[in-house]
Design an enzyme around this catalytic site. Structure first.
Site, PDB file in Angstrom:
ATOM      1  N   ASP A  31       0.863  -1.169   0.000  1.00 34.31           N
ATOM      2  CA  ASP A  31       0.000   0.000   0.000  1.00 34.31           C
ATOM      3  C   ASP A  31       0.909   1.233   0.000  1.00 34.31           C
ATOM      4  OD1 ASP A  31      -2.333   1.682   0.530  1.00 34.31           O
ATOM      5  OD2 ASP A  31      -1.476   1.881   2.542  1.00 34.31           O
ATOM      6  N   TYR A  70      -0.245   5.073   0.605  1.00 32.65           N
ATOM      7  CA  TYR A  70      -0.540   6.156   1.557  1.00 32.65           C
ATOM      8  C   TYR A  70      -0.768   5.604   2.960  1.00 32.65           C
ATOM      9  CZ  TYR A  70      -0.506   8.966  -2.539  1.00 32.65           C
ATOM     10  OH  TYR A  70      -0.090   9.577  -3.672  1.00 32.65           O
ATOM     11  N   ARG A  80      -7.438  12.896   6.682  1.00 31.22           N
ATOM     12  CA  ARG A  80      -7.186  11.513   6.292  1.00 31.22           C
ATOM     13  C   ARG A  80      -8.439  10.641   6.448  1.00 31.22           C
ATOM     14  NH1 ARG A  80      -4.942   7.566   3.309  1.00 31.22           N
ATOM     15  NH2 ARG A  80      -4.438   5.729   4.522  1.00 31.22           N
ATOM     16  N   ASN A  98      -4.666   3.382  -3.808  1.00 32.71           N
ATOM     17  CA  ASN A  98      -5.823   4.203  -4.156  1.00 32.71           C
ATOM     18  C   ASN A  98      -5.419   5.475  -4.901  1.00 32.71           C
ATOM     19  OD1 ASN A  98      -7.901   2.634  -3.158  1.00 32.71           O
ATOM     20  ND2 ASN A  98      -7.957   3.613  -1.146  1.00 32.71           N
TER      21      ASN A  98
END
Lengths: 226, 226
Positions: free
Chosen positions: A10, A12, A41, A122
């Site tokens: 991943d 972030y 966030r 993402n």
């Protein structure tokens, strides 16, 4: 059990420190920097889910746009006056997040051992390109995969499937690494072997599924290859 | 524009006050009652999204179970020791949430005018049955619709579609009422006319879509019929 044949990260929260914007946020809004970076966030993640759940892609917006939308929401919620200049400044900071210090070495060890690596994120392709370069990770990753291709955010199975397709291996041979508990959970549900890097000593999700392993820094990736 | 031909209400947060558990939470965990009730609620919503996004129903758990899971998570996160007795006590309180005071009268006015009404909720049928009875709303609602039928939580379109199917009218003729901004957004995306009841003076979601109207209490439903 065999060693994993590839590793997906991943981005972030895992390779890049999403809370590193807190310092600038604190300069712009004294006393509110931490609250802003946390709410920003949380809302960013919430927005990925809202647009993904609500349709088969029809309400999709790229991660960059959701990041901006969530910043605007967070400021309104906290009663902070976000000028166009502040917004540009904070968004620019988000484009160049700090990388966690141990990342480079872990990626280098994997490279030395001939283990294919990638990001499955993402983030949209442009964001990811800048982030990887600005964190000095260029050349250490074989794949940089964005969910933007399928217009659905993790934890949607179509998003996780992109990793399997890129690496041309079944999920059970791939180690998926995330510091986000929800992401480690979603990847485990999808069928990946998973490492949840619990940087902030949080509880794991209480939904009846555990990650393959839990660690505390990215170094723990290497325990899968001992 | 014509008056709406029917009205659907969200349940948790809209008809029933999900924060009314805060009082008991404060008795059990002095100084932490509000933090617990907020985190419990946030996590509960997050879990509906995780199980919905991650699969076509395969990871579905009924709302009651997600409510329990999120309570456990919230206590761990806040470092509160949740005994079996505390859990049972808090869950029982959640089963019998307070109703917002103006609800009965609004439902009675709609009934007098012959407007069909219903609940369209993430709650499972048993939870909803108890909640409606314990809030004294029995006999004031024509439909009590649970997403449990489709095993997908709002804001999934299949969940919203249940309202259209039950009322046998297009979404554009139905007013959907929610205090949850994300729910008012999802319902608007689906095609309902919407009222966002902004009880807590929060900003609306920054995703480019607005509800048809915004109000501050359930009384504002009646403005659609003036």
């Amino acid at each position: 059990m065999d060693h994993p044949k590839a590793v997906l990260f991943d981005a972030y929260g895992t390779l890049f420190d999403v809370y590193s914007v807190g310092l600038l946020a604190e300069q712009l809004f004294p006393g509110q920097g931490q609250a802003l970076s946390v709410l920003w966030r949380d809302k960013q993640i919430e927005y990925t889910r809202l647009v993904t759940t609500s349709s088969e892609g029809a309400h999709y917006q790229p991660f960059w746009e959701l990041t901006r939308a969530s910043l605007r929401y967070a400021c309104k919620r906290l009663g902070l006056a976000l000028t166009a200049e502040h917004e540009q400044h904070l968004m620019n900071e988000y484009r160049h997040l700090s990388a966690f210090p141990e990342n480079r070495e872990v990626l280098q060890v994997l490279r030395t051992r001939g283990i294919p690596t990638g990001i499955l994120s993402n983030g949209d392709p442009q964001m990811l390109g800048v982030a990887v370069r600005s964190a000095g990770l260029e050349g250490l990753l074989d794949h940089v995969i964005s969910v933007d291709t399928v217009r659905k955010y993790k934890t949607h199975p179509e998003a996780y499937r992109l990793g399997v397709q890129a690496l041309k291996r079944p999920a059970s041979q791939i180690l998926f690494v995330s510091c986000n508990a929800w992401d480690a959970l979603g990847a485990t549900w999808f069928g990946y072997r998973t490492l949840w890097v619990n940087r902030y000593r949080l509880p794991f999700e209480e939904l009846g599924t555990q990650p393959t392993r839990t660690g505390s820094t990215l170094d723990d990736v290497l325990s899968f290859f001992e």
